[in-house]
Motif scaffolding. Structure first.
Motif, mmCIF file in Angstrom:
data_model
loop_
_atom_site.group_PDB
_atom_site.id
_atom_site.type_symbol
_atom_site.label_atom_id
_atom_site.label_comp_id
_atom_site.label_asym_id
_atom_site.label_seq_id
_atom_site.Cartn_x
_atom_site.Cartn_y
_atom_site.Cartn_z
ATOM 1 N N ALA A 130 0.838 -1.209 0.000
ATOM 2 C CA ALA A 130 0.000 0.000 0.000
ATOM 3 C C ALA A 130 0.870 1.255 0.000
ATOM 4 N N ALA A 131 2.037 1.182 0.628
ATOM 5 C CA ALA A 131 2.951 2.321 0.638
ATOM 6 C C ALA A 131 3.546 2.553 -0.748
ATOM 7 N N VAL A 132 3.768 1.478 -1.490
ATOM 8 C CA VAL A 132 4.260 1.611 -2.863
ATOM 9 C C VAL A 132 3.218 2.342 -3.707
ATOM 10 N N GLU A 133 1.960 1.964 -3.548
ATOM 11 C CA GLU A 133 0.887 2.638 -4.295
ATOM 12 C C GLU A 133 0.754 4.103 -3.880
ATOM 13 N N GLN A 134 0.879 4.366 -2.582
ATOM 14 C CA GLN A 134 0.840 5.756 -2.091
ATOM 15 C C GLN A 134 2.010 6.554 -2.673
ATOM 16 N N ALA A 135 3.172 5.935 -2.727
ATOM 17 C CA ALA A 135 4.345 6.610 -3.279
ATOM 18 C C ALA A 135 4.142 6.930 -4.757
ATOM 19 N N LYS A 136 3.521 6.013 -5.492
ATOM 20 C CA LYS A 136 3.237 6.267 -6.911
ATOM 21 C C LYS A 136 2.339 7.489 -7.072
ATOM 22 N N ARG A 137 1.293 7.559 -6.236
ATOM 23 C CA ARG A 137 0.383 8.704 -6.305
ATOM 24 C C ARG A 137 1.092 9.986 -5.882
ATOM 25 N N ARG A 138 1.794 9.936 -4.786
ATOM 26 C CA ARG A 138 2.434 11.128 -4.216
ATOM 27 C C ARG A 138 3.541 11.678 -5.123
ATOM 28 N N LEU A 139 4.288 10.755 -5.741
ATOM 29 C CA LEU A 139 5.409 11.174 -6.577
ATOM 30 C C LEU A 139 5.052 11.196 -8.062
ATOM 31 N N LYS A 140 3.767 10.979 -8.342
ATOM 32 C CA LYS A 140 3.217 11.101 -9.695
ATOM 33 C C LYS A 140 3.954 10.268 -10.746
ATOM 34 N N THR A 141 3.974 8.952 -10.500
ATOM 35 C CA THR A 141 4.564 8.039 -11.470
ATOM 36 C C THR A 141 3.848 6.700 -11.409
#
Length: 87
Positions: A23-34
């Protein structure tokens, strides 16, 4: 008698391992826009291979590094990382 005692059959060198939570990987994708996982690893400061090891719990992550990752994705440390199951 020694100052510290260990119980029989307990390995004092055994370490608990942690991995970046999915879930943190998915959050990181959203937060870092990639959407690209290799790009995400780079944005978090990892090579592709090292990021894979962090995600699967095969690399020990120093506390300072884990805190930096958690701060980048905007989550608390205990939510960003989870203990690797022994299965």
């Amino acid at each position: 008698m020694a100052d510290t005692q260990t119980a029989p059959r307990i390995n004092p060198d055994a370490r608990v391992r942690y991995q970046l939570a999915p879930a943190a990987v998915e959050q990181a994708k959203r937060r870092l826009k990639t959407d690209d996982i290799a790009t995400l690893g780079g944005k978090l400061g990892y090579s592709r291979q090292t990021f894979w090891r962090v995600r699967t719990g095969q690399r020990a992550v120093p506390l300072s590094e884990a805190l930096a990752v958690a701060k980048l994705i905007g989550w608390p440390l205990d939510r960003a990382f989870e203990q690797v199951s022994r299965g």
